[in-house]
Structures are given as structure tokens and as C-alpha cells.
Motif scaffolding. Structure first.
Motif, PDB file in Angstrom:
ATOM      1  N   SER A  26       0.830  -1.207   0.000  1.00 19.66           N
ATOM      2  CA  SER A  26       0.000   0.000   0.000  1.00 19.66           C
ATOM      3  C   SER A  26       0.863   1.256   0.000  1.00 19.66           C
ATOM      4  O   SER A  26       0.516   2.270  -0.594  1.00 19.66           O
ATOM      5  CB  SER A  26      -0.994  -0.004   1.161  1.00 19.66           C
ATOM      6  OG  SER A  26      -0.331   0.188   2.365  1.00 19.66           O
ATOM      7  N   LYS A  27       2.032   1.182   0.645  1.00 20.08           N
ATOM      8  CA  LYS A  27       2.948   2.330   0.653  1.00 20.08           C
ATOM      9  C   LYS A  27       3.480   2.598  -0.768  1.00 20.08           C
ATOM     10  O   LYS A  27       3.567   3.747  -1.205  1.00 20.08           O
ATOM     11  CB  LYS A  27       4.109   2.037   1.614  1.00 20.08           C
ATOM     12  CG  LYS A  27       4.896   3.246   2.026  1.00 20.08           C
ATOM     13  CD  LYS A  27       4.117   4.111   3.005  1.00 20.08           C
ATOM     14  CE  LYS A  27       4.591   5.551   2.891  1.00 20.08           C
ATOM     15  NZ  LYS A  27       3.676   6.506   3.490  1.00 20.08           N
ATOM     16  N   ALA A  33       1.207   6.797  -6.759  1.00 16.29           N
ATOM     17  CA  ALA A  33       0.083   7.707  -7.032  1.00 16.29           C
ATOM     18  C   ALA A  33       0.517   9.160  -6.832  1.00 16.29           C
ATOM     19  O   ALA A  33       0.149  10.043  -7.620  1.00 16.29           O
ATOM     20  CB  ALA A  33      -1.096   7.358  -6.132  1.00 16.29           C
ATOM     21  N   GLN A  34       1.334   9.396  -5.805  1.00 11.56           N
ATOM     22  CA  GLN A  34       1.845  10.761  -5.573  1.00 11.56           C
ATOM     23  C   GLN A  34       2.683  11.216  -6.755  1.00 11.56           C
ATOM     24  O   GLN A  34       2.550  12.342  -7.238  1.00 11.56           O
ATOM     25  CB  GLN A  34       2.701  10.789  -4.298  1.00 11.56           C
ATOM     26  CG  GLN A  34       1.880  10.983  -3.038  1.00 11.56           C
ATOM     27  CD  GLN A  34       2.689  10.687  -1.775  1.00 11.56           C
ATOM     28  OE1 GLN A  34       3.882  10.402  -1.833  1.00 11.56           O
ATOM     29  NE2 GLN A  34       2.027  10.728  -0.636  1.00 11.56           N
ATOM     30  N   MET A  48      -5.594   2.613   0.526  1.00  9.49           N
ATOM     31  CA  MET A  48      -6.535   1.879   1.389  1.00  9.49           C
ATOM     32  C   MET A  48      -7.206   0.725   0.633  1.00  9.49           C
ATOM     33  O   MET A  48      -7.381  -0.362   1.172  1.00  9.49           O
ATOM     34  CB  MET A  48      -7.594   2.863   1.903  1.00  9.49           C
ATOM     35  CG  MET A  48      -8.174   2.480   3.251  1.00  9.49           C
ATOM     36  SD  MET A  48      -9.440   3.639   3.749  1.00  9.49           S
ATOM     37  CE  MET A  48      -8.481   5.112   3.930  1.00  9.49           C
ATOM     38  N   ALA A  49      -7.543   0.980  -0.636  1.00  7.75           N
ATOM     39  CA  ALA A  49      -8.189  -0.075  -1.428  1.00  7.75           C
ATOM     40  C   ALA A  49      -7.237  -1.256  -1.609  1.00  7.75           C
ATOM     41  O   ALA A  49      -7.633  -2.423  -1.459  1.00  7.75           O
ATOM     42  CB  ALA A  49      -8.612   0.477  -2.793  1.00  7.75           C
ATOM     43  N   LEU A  50      -5.978  -0.949  -1.897  1.00  5.55           N
ATOM     44  CA  LEU A  50      -5.022  -2.049  -2.091  1.00  5.55           C
ATOM     45  C   LEU A  50      -4.790  -2.805  -0.779  1.00  5.55           C
ATOM     46  O   LEU A  50      -4.650  -4.031  -0.771  1.00  5.55           O
ATOM     47  CB  LEU A  50      -3.691  -1.503  -2.648  1.00  5.55           C
ATOM     48  CG  LEU A  50      -2.659  -2.576  -2.963  1.00  5.55           C
ATOM     49  CD1 LEU A  50      -3.171  -3.596  -3.982  1.00  5.55           C
ATOM     50  CD2 LEU A  50      -1.357  -1.966  -3.466  1.00  5.55           C
ATOM     51  N   LYS A  67       1.789 -16.386  -1.658  1.00  2.00           N
ATOM     52  CA  LYS A  67       2.251 -15.114  -2.246  1.00  2.00           C
ATOM     53  C   LYS A  67       1.092 -14.355  -2.867  1.00  2.00           C
ATOM     54  O   LYS A  67       0.113 -14.955  -3.302  1.00  2.00           O
ATOM     55  CB  LYS A  67       3.279 -15.378  -3.345  1.00  2.00           C
ATOM     56  CG  LYS A  67       4.612 -15.844  -2.824  1.00  2.00           C
ATOM     57  CD  LYS A  67       5.531 -16.145  -3.976  1.00  2.00           C
ATOM     58  CE  LYS A  67       6.834 -16.737  -3.456  1.00  2.00           C
ATOM     59  NZ  LYS A  67       7.600 -17.381  -4.520  1.00  2.00           N
ATOM     60  N   VAL A  68       1.255 -13.048  -2.939  1.00  2.00           N
ATOM     61  CA  VAL A  68       0.290 -12.206  -3.655  1.00  2.00           C
ATOM     62  C   VAL A  68       1.072 -11.424  -4.713  1.00  2.00           C
ATOM     63  O   VAL A  68       2.153 -10.890  -4.427  1.00  2.00           O
ATOM     64  CB  VAL A  68      -0.428 -11.235  -2.687  1.00  2.00           C
ATOM     65  CG1 VAL A  68      -1.404 -10.353  -3.448  1.00  2.00           C
ATOM     66  CG2 VAL A  68      -1.170 -11.998  -1.604  1.00  2.00           C
ATOM     67  N   PHE A  69       0.538 -11.412  -5.916  1.00  2.00           N
ATOM     68  CA  PHE A  69       1.214 -10.781  -7.056  1.00  2.00           C
ATOM     69  C   PHE A  69       0.484  -9.483  -7.399  1.00  2.00           C
ATOM     70  O   PHE A  69      -0.736  -9.486  -7.600  1.00  2.00           O
ATOM     71  CB  PHE A  69       1.165 -11.720  -8.270  1.00  2.00           C
ATOM     72  CG  PHE A  69       1.800 -13.055  -7.993  1.00  2.00           C
ATOM     73  CD1 PHE A  69       3.116 -13.295  -8.344  1.00  2.00           C
ATOM     74  CD2 PHE A  69       1.083 -14.059  -7.352  1.00  2.00           C
ATOM     75  CE1 PHE A  69       3.712 -14.522  -8.063  1.00  2.00           C
ATOM     76  CE2 PHE A  69       1.673 -15.290  -7.065  1.00  2.00           C
ATOM     77  CZ  PHE A  69       2.984 -15.522  -7.427  1.00  2.00           C
ATOM     78  N   ILE A  70       1.240  -8.417  -7.456  1.00  2.00           N
ATOM     79  CA  ILE A  70       0.602  -7.113  -7.704  1.00  2.00           C
ATOM     80  C   ILE A  70       1.299  -6.417  -8.880  1.00  2.00           C
ATOM     81  O   ILE A  70       2.532  -6.336  -8.917  1.00  2.00           O
ATOM     82  CB  ILE A  70       0.678  -6.209  -6.459  1.00  2.00           C
ATOM     83  CG1 ILE A  70       0.110  -6.949  -5.242  1.00  2.00           C
ATOM     84  CG2 ILE A  70      -0.104  -4.906  -6.677  1.00  2.00           C
ATOM     85  CD1 ILE A  70       0.463  -6.305  -3.923  1.00  2.00           C
TER      86      ILE A  70
END
Ligand SMILES: Nc1ncnc2c1ncn2[C@@H]1O[C@H](COP(=O)(O)OP(=O)(O)OP(=O)(O)O)[C@@H](O)[C@H]1O
Ligand SMILES: [Mg+2]
Length: 143
Positions: A26-27, A33-34, A48-50, A67-70
Motif C-alpha cells: 500500500s505504501k 500515485a503521488q 486503502m483499497a489495495l 504469495k500475492v502478485f501485484i
């Protein structure tokens, strides 16, 4: 030099299903996004959504590989985030809109907000899920 909106800036992140690892994802989403000049409010919404998406994968997916793949895909007018787990999946049609008054009654489950929240925080959310895993696509459009 390429700008952050260039396709070449697509980022891929693989996080282990371990406590607090969702915060790293999320960071990263918030930083990206910034750099794409989303408003501070939008950056927080994306982050927050992620976070909710990752927590769902952590809590419910039962992924054997853990694992989670993003994938983060910055585009000129939007940020697309694709979140995938190789878990047990679920039927998105079975998810109903949470009812706040029902949830305030004693003895009823207070859970069931994550998916609704992701939908509200983002401009678009798509769920593709079957017994081999879940893919969630989150899109936030630039103002
Ligand atoms: N990645 C996933 N893999 C398998 N099942 C999932 C996944 N994500 C969500 N689900 C299913 O969808 C349900 C609803 O998710 P949602 O995030 O809305 O609520 P919750 O996680 O149960 O509670 P809360 O998010 O409010 O703490 C979950 O209870 C789970 O059954
Ligand atoms: Mg949840």
C-alpha cells in the motif's frame, strides 16, 4: 527521461503472505500515485483499497504458495492495479452490499466491508475468481 506515466514504469511486486507485508504494497501504491500527481485524498484512497485487497488475499485465499502478485500500471489518465492470488477463489456474485443497521445488531458479523470499500474507494473494481485463484483489478482515474 521517461515520465512516471510512461508504460515502461509498470511495476510488479510479489509479497509473501506475512503479517504487515500488505503495508509495503500500500505504501508503494501511495508513492506511485503521488508521483503521478493524484490528489492526496486519491492517494490515500488507492492505498486503502489495495490494503483491503491484500488483507483479503492474506485472510481468505489459502494460497498454497503463500504469495500475492501485484502489478501497478500507470497510464496517462489513470492508475490500474492488478492483484492476484493463486488461492481457492470465491463467487463474487455471492457478495451482498453490507447493511450497517443489520451489522449493529448484537450477535451479527461485523465483517464483510472490504469488497464494498474497494468499490467505493476506486473508480472501477473488477473481480475475476475461480477455484484456481482470484484477480482483482482496481482503477483510479485522474481528476
Ligand atoms: N482473495 C480472496 N480469496 C478468496 N475469498 C475471498 C477473497 N477476497 C474475498 N473473499 C471472500 O469474500 C468475502 C467478502 O470479503 P470482504 O473483504 O468484503 O469481507 P471480509 O474480508 O469477510 O471482512 P472485512 O473485510 O470487513 O474485514 C470474504 O469473507 C471471503 O469469503
Ligand atoms: Mg476483507
Amino acid at each position: 527521461m521517461a515520465k512516471p506515466t510512461d508504460q515502461s514504469y509498470t511495476l510488479e511486486l510479489v509479497i509473501p503472505i506475512q503479517q504487515n507485508m500488505e503495508l509495503n504494497a500500500s505504501k508503494l501504491a501511495e508513492n506511485l500515485a503521488q508521483s503521478m500527481d493524484f490528489t492526496p485524498e486519491q492517494c490515500a484512497e488507492i492505498s486503502m483499497a489495495l490494503l483491503e485487497g491484500c488483507i483479503n488475499a492474506f485472510e481468505h485465499a489459502q494460497s498454497p504458495e503463500g504469495k500475492v502478485f501485484i502489478k501497478f500500471i500507470p497510464e496517462p489518465d489513470q492508475l490500474k492495479i492488478i492483484l492476484h492470488d493463486n488461492g481457492i477463489g470465491f463467487d463474487p456474485k455471492s457478495i451482498t452490499k453490507p447493511d450497517i443497521s443489520g451489522k449493529l445488531k448484537p450477535g451479527t458479523s461485523k465483517r464483510g466491508w472490504g469488497i464494498h470499500l474497494m468499490e467505493k474507494l476506486m473508480d472501477k473494481m473488477e473481480i475475476d475468481s475461480d477455484a484456481t485463484g482470484t484477480t482483482i483489478t482496481l482503477i483510479k482515474k485522474k481528476k
